[in-house]
Design an enzyme around this catalytic site. Sequence first.
Site, mmCIF file in Angstrom:
data_model
loop_
_atom_site.group_PDB
_atom_site.id
_atom_site.type_symbol
_atom_site.label_atom_id
_atom_site.label_comp_id
_atom_site.label_asym_id
_atom_site.label_seq_id
_atom_site.Cartn_x
_atom_site.Cartn_y
_atom_site.Cartn_z
ATOM 1 N N GLY A 46 -37.212 17.747 10.669
ATOM 2 C CA GLY A 46 -36.278 17.765 9.552
ATOM 3 C C GLY A 46 -36.594 16.762 8.467
ATOM 4 O O GLY A 46 -35.918 16.719 7.438
ATOM 5 N N HIS A 47 -37.639 15.930 8.646
ATOM 6 C CA HIS A 47 -37.934 14.856 7.671
ATOM 7 C C HIS A 47 -39.432 14.714 7.489
ATOM 8 O O HIS A 47 -40.015 13.751 7.996
ATOM 9 C CB HIS A 47 -37.344 13.544 8.167
ATOM 10 C CG HIS A 47 -37.205 12.497 7.119
ATOM 11 N ND1 HIS A 47 -38.187 11.591 6.824
ATOM 12 C CD2 HIS A 47 -36.178 12.209 6.297
ATOM 13 C CE1 HIS A 47 -37.764 10.769 5.880
ATOM 14 N NE2 HIS A 47 -36.544 11.131 5.551
ATOM 15 N N PHE A 48 -40.120 15.447 6.851
ATOM 16 C CA PHE A 48 -39.791 16.693 6.159
ATOM 17 C C PHE A 48 -40.690 17.765 6.720
ATOM 18 O O PHE A 48 -41.841 17.479 7.019
ATOM 19 C CB PHE A 48 -40.023 16.528 4.656
ATOM 20 C CG PHE A 48 -39.177 15.442 4.049
ATOM 21 C CD1 PHE A 48 -37.849 15.675 3.729
ATOM 22 C CD2 PHE A 48 -39.699 14.174 3.818
ATOM 23 C CE1 PHE A 48 -37.066 14.690 3.153
ATOM 24 C CE2 PHE A 48 -38.919 13.183 3.252
ATOM 25 C CZ PHE A 48 -37.599 13.434 2.913
#
EC number: 4.2.1.59
Length: 145
Positions: A46-48
Site C-alpha cells: 500500500g506504500h506505494f
Amino acid sequence: MDINEILQYLPHRYPFLLVDRVLEIEEGKRILALKNVTMNEPFFPGHFPHHPVMPGVLIVEAMAQAAALLSFKSMGVKPDENSVVYFAGIDNVRFKRPVVPGDQLLFDVVITQSKRNIYKYKGVARVDGELATEAELTCALKTLS
C-alpha cells in the site's frame, strides 16, 4: 545481539518489530543496529504499489526501538509486564533519501540526556553510508501498576 536476544528486550513482534540485529552497543552511550528492508514488508503493497517506499514514520519507529534496546541494556533490566518504554517525542526529523526494498538501514543512536526515567537521543539512519533519516527522540520508561 541477535534477534533472539532482541526479543527479550523489546515487546514488539511481527509485523511491528523493526530491528533485526544489534552490531554494537556501548551501554549508557550508543547503539548501532540494523533493519533489513525486504519486499515482504507488510506496508509495501500500500506504500506505494507502483514504487515501494518505506514510510518515514516507520524508520523513526525503528530508530526508537533501537533507542529502547539501548536504554534497557544500559539499565541492566529486561522489560516485563510491569514496565514499558513510551515514545514521548520527536524533534528535528529530516528524511534525506527514500528507503526501498533491498536496502539495509543502519541505525546509530546515542543517548544525549537521561534524567530519572526520561531519555533523550540523537539518531541517524543510513543506507550504504548515505544519510536517510535523522531525528532527536525522547522516550519515557513507565512502570505500570
